[in-house]
Design an enzyme around this catalytic site. Structure first.
Site, mmCIF file in Angstrom:
data_model
loop_
_atom_site.group_PDB
_atom_site.id
_atom_site.type_symbol
_atom_site.label_atom_id
_atom_site.label_comp_id
_atom_site.label_asym_id
_atom_site.label_seq_id
_atom_site.Cartn_x
_atom_site.Cartn_y
_atom_site.Cartn_z
ATOM 1 N N SER A 2 19.829 26.310 36.363
ATOM 2 C CA SER A 2 18.774 25.337 36.617
ATOM 3 C C SER A 2 19.277 24.269 37.594
ATOM 4 C CB SER A 2 18.289 24.725 35.294
ATOM 5 O OG SER A 2 17.121 23.968 35.468
ATOM 6 N N HIS B 130 15.183 30.713 33.103
ATOM 7 C CA HIS B 130 14.703 29.889 31.988
ATOM 8 C C HIS B 130 14.022 30.778 30.944
ATOM 9 C CE1 HIS B 130 15.346 26.681 34.941
ATOM 10 N NE2 HIS B 130 15.349 25.848 33.922
ATOM 11 N N GLU C 270 15.169 32.042 40.555
ATOM 12 C CA GLU C 270 14.352 31.881 39.345
ATOM 13 C C GLU C 270 13.744 30.493 39.374
ATOM 14 O OE1 GLU C 270 14.965 29.726 36.464
ATOM 15 O OE2 GLU C 270 16.582 28.727 37.553
#
Length: 299
Positions: free
Chosen positions: A109, A271, A201
């Site tokens: 992330s 995630h 992502e």
């Protein structure tokens, strides 16, 4: 690309905040997991430190990360959680000692800031679960992290998605969170994708945001010489009251249609609970067939 020393039982792993705050109570399941693997957890000064959303001030977070980087007894640094904040401290970090004797930096992330910046130093990193995500992580997510840290062999064989673009490729694996990579464009932390396999992502974005970010990557030449594209979890996407008209897969296929590199969708990373560890900066082979997709590390 320089590969850090792999871990052995008895080694110490530092847990710090470079972004959002994280408590020692929240860290208990991650500490237990490290103990099960024969590793020792060392909590940084930013754990239990709060500055609004962040795990301490920029100076506190930078200093804590710097101390862990420079401490020879810390063999890996596991970033506690993502959110936002790593970009605020990246230019405060002195990587000179780290470049001489690197150690595994672990997270995903917002930690894509570190992955990208450190990739440009010529050092591999680990895109994997963080202490914050351990309680909900799948067995495979935790086990691939353990195998990556201890240099045990593992590979990926997954069902091919209907939107995949068939093909084979080899190259260095790079990437991470799409929004972060988009935000790093034009900075010293932006990576060169030429000859590499790009993994992306994202979470909690509007479809038109995805479209905008992919177009910006394209305009910055990100897809010109890419060998392959891996799309992980595109989780909790949103649409407007007037629909955008395309889903994530259609957006990506449309923007990349002029290129001939293979594309894999629904890869188990991002995630999602099944966020399996990826050794960024290492060479991999990607083979996408009608039924199966295989990703292997090349030694």
């Amino acid at each position: 690309m320089k590969i850090s020393e792999y871990l052995k039982k008895g080694d110490s792993v530092g847990i710090v905040c470079t972004a959002r705050s994280f408590s020692s109570e929240e860290a208990e399941t991650a500490i237990q997991l490290l103990n099960e693997w024969g590793l020792k957890a060392v909590l940084g000064k930013t754990i239990d430190c709060n500055n609004h959303q962040l795990g301490g001030s920029d100076e506190e977070r930078a200093n804590d990360f710097q101390e862990m980087l420079d401490n020879p007894n810390i063999k890996a640094i596991w970033i506690a959680r993502g959110g936002y904040g790593t970009v605020r401290i990246i230019d405060k970090i002195d990587f000179s000692k780290f470049k001489q004797k690197p150690k595994w930096i672990i997270g995903f992330s917002d930690i894509t800031v570190l992955h990208s910046h450190i990739h440009n130093l010529g050092i591999a990193t680990l895109h994997a679960i963080m202490p914050f995500s351990v309680p909900k992580a799948s067995f495979e997510a935790k086990e691939t992290l353990r195998k990556a840290l201890f240099n045990e062999e593992y590979k990926f064989e997954i069902e091919s998605d209907y939107s995949n673009k068939i093909g084979k490729a080899e190259g260095e694996l790079i990437g991470g969170n799409l929004s972060i990579i988009y935000s790093l464009l034009g900075s010293v932390s932006s990576v060169n994708t030429s000859g590499k396999i790009l993994y992306l992502e994202d979470l909690d974005e509007y479809l038109y945001h995805i479209d905008r970010m992919f177009y910006n990557l394209k305009r910055n030449g990100y897809f010109e010489n890419v060998k392959g594209l891996i799309i992980g979890g595109m989780t909790d996407m949103h649409d407007n009251s007037i629909p955008f008209g395309y889903d994530v897969k259609q957006i990506i296929r449309e923007i990349t249609k002029e290129y001939d590199f293979p594309i894999c969708f629904e890869f188990p990373a991002g995630h999602i609970s099944d966020n399996r560890a990826l050794k960024l900066g290492t060479k991999v082979s990607l083979e996408i067939n009608t039924n199966k997709t295989n990703l292997k590390y090349i030694k």
